[in-house]
Write a protein that holds these residues in place. Structure first.
Motif, short mmCIF file in Angstrom:
data_model
loop_
_atom_site.label_atom_id
_atom_site.label_comp_id
_atom_site.label_asym_id
_atom_site.label_seq_id
_atom_site.Cartn_x
_atom_site.Cartn_y
_atom_site.Cartn_z
N ARG A 160 -57.01 -36.44 22.95
CA ARG A 160 -56.45 -36.69 24.28
C ARG A 160 -56.95 -35.65 25.28
N THR A 192 -54.81 -39.28 31.54
CA THR A 192 -54.96 -40.54 30.79
C THR A 192 -54.87 -41.76 31.71
N TYR A 273 -46.24 -39.09 25.33
CA TYR A 273 -47.07 -38.91 26.52
C TYR A 273 -46.39 -38.04 27.58
N ASP A 276 -48.41 -34.96 27.31
CA ASP A 276 -49.70 -35.01 28.01
C ASP A 276 -49.51 -34.66 29.48
#
Length: 465
Positions: A160, A192, A273, A276
């Motif tokens: 990622r 992303t 996520y 992230d």
């Protein structure tokens, strides 16, 4: 009565020899011998997978056609499950002007293949469904995670990209932080493929590279307000001017400041996520904040944010310290299994993250949209306890009367850390008898957290001019 406008209604009406498109399956129209005037075509709801004794997720929609392939209205349509294969409501209805008839099929309790016969005069169609053994499915889903599964999640994380990209300053102005003045920047950046919003707050007068970075990871599903940091500043007291702060929002949720709000893009990605987004914002902060001390940062998180904090610390070796208040640590815990069982039967509990867990893991698993191995990886990547060897210094707080996130979540991490030989001051855990899902109900927790976080401050104390 269920009725009207399902997605597959555009399917060709003249195709009588096969089931129409997205209904799936095994329902072949049968035109009666001897030149009968009607046939029955399945529009949607075939080949479903569900829990016995519960309604199938989609209604059964059929269309009655005359001999010329035109919709036939006013025709009595009967829905008859095979013996032991549940019930239909309604069991009989008249076709509408577009020839359609709709019923809800409650599946029989026995696992295995089930059938429903649809009749319109002498014409019939068969609809199939699969009833699952829920306990067996959950046994497989919640079996202990394997080293291979943990390794697969590590590989996923390693691929990622959480670098700072497409950075834009949406707002910059002075604000009051505790008793000090600070500069607030609302930052947007792309991670992303989704534009994410976060806040960076820097106390006035700080020397370059003098302020340790402290991330605040919020709980709940309703977004975060910059003003939430005032509670942190109040707890830190005079130390509040010695940190630079980072406040991430999470996908599909707002970051609020005063009467303004910025909503981060993308579908929700609870715990996984979320990390992230948080790590990408920290990277923005390090690249754009001269006052930030490079190299390390700490995280304070509560509830959902505590889970994010622990997972972020596992994924990013720059994390120096984590203070986690009553957050999830182990998605293989019996509590999560109980949630999955209840969710599969009746829908999700109204608790932060559980609607997301239902829509992305439990419901797709029950309906056959994802496999058990895929669902298990979703649990692994949310379970910090499986990666506990990678945690930095952690301080854990949880109450025994927490009915939002039960204390078993803290106990799971405590057992694991003890097995790893982790103890104070590297790992501290405080369990509060009678404490709930509220900082103020955990007596003594705030001063303990402040003392723990303050260890990331540089010696000497003079961070500002």
């Amino acid at each position: 009565m269920h009725r009207r406008r399902w997605l597959c209604r555009r399917a060709a009406l003249g195709v009588l020899a096969a089931v129409v498109g997205c209904g799936g399956g095994d329902a072949d129209p049968v035109t009666p011998a001897g030149g009968g005037s009607a046939s029955v075509v399945l529009v949607s709801g075939g080949d479903q997978r569900g829990v016995g004794g519960r309604p199938a997720a989609e209604p059964i929609v059929v269309r009655v056609l005359d001999a010329a392939g035109r919709p036939a209205s006013g025709v009595t349509v009967s829905f008859t499950p095979a013996t032991g294969n549940g019930s239909a409501d309604p069991s009989s209805t008249a076709s509408a002007g577009d020839g359609e008839a709709v019923t809800t099929w409650t599946l029989g309790s026995a696992p295995g293949r089930q059938t429903l016969t649809v009749s319109a005069g002498a014409a019939t169609a068969m609809v199939g469904a699969e009833t699952i053994d829920l306990d067996a499915e959950l046994d497989a889903l919640f079996a202990p995670a394997s080293a291979a599964e943990v390794g697969a999640v590590r590989e996923d994380w390693a691929q990622r990209d959480v670098s700072a990209a497409g950075v834009s300053v949406e707002l910059s102005e002075e604000m009051t932080l505790g008793t000090s003045t600070a500069t607030l920047r609302i930052i947007s950046h792309v991670v992303t493929g989704a534009r994410h919003f976060g806040a960076i707050i820097v106390p006035a007068g700080a020397e370059p590279e003098s302020l340790p970075v402290l991330m605040y990871a919020h709980g709940g599903d309703g977004g975060v307000s910059v003003d939430d940091l005032q509670v942190v500043a109040l707890a830190l007291g005079d130390l509040s001017a010695r940190f630079a702060y980072v406040i991430p929002s999470f996908r599909s949720e707002p970051l609020r400041y005063g009467d303004r709000a910025w909503v981060s893009e993308g579908p929700s990605g609870h715990w996984d996520y979320d990390v992230d987004d948080a790590l990408a914002l920290v990277n923005v902060a390090f690249e754009s904040t001269p006052e930030a001390r490079p190299g390390t940062f700490s995280i304070l998180g509560g509830s959902r944010g505590a889970g994010v904090a622990l997972l972020a610390a596992i994924r990013d070796e720059r994390v120096e310290r984590v203070v986690a208040f009553f957050g999830p640590t182990d998605f293989f815990d019996a509590w999560i299994r109980a949630i999955a069982w209840k969710t599969a039967l009746d829908g999700p509990w109204d608790l932060p993250g559980l609607i997301h867990l239902d829509s992305t893991l439990i419901k797709p698993l029950v309906r056959g949209g994802i496999t058990i191995p895929e669902a298990r990886l979703g649990l692994v990547r949310r379970s910090s306890v499986l990666f506990a060897a990678d945690l930095p210094a952690v301080q854990l707080h949880h109450g025994t009367a927490d009915f939002t996130v039960p204390v078993t979540q803290a106990e799971s991490l405590i057992r694991t850390m003890e097995a790893l030989g982790r103890a104070s001051p590297d790992f501290e855990a405080f369990i509060y008898e009678g404490g709930g899902h509220d900082f103020l109900s955990l007596t003594g927790a705030i001063p303990r957290a402040v003392e723990f976080i303050s260890k990331s401050l540089p010696p000497g104390g003079a961070a500002n001019r």
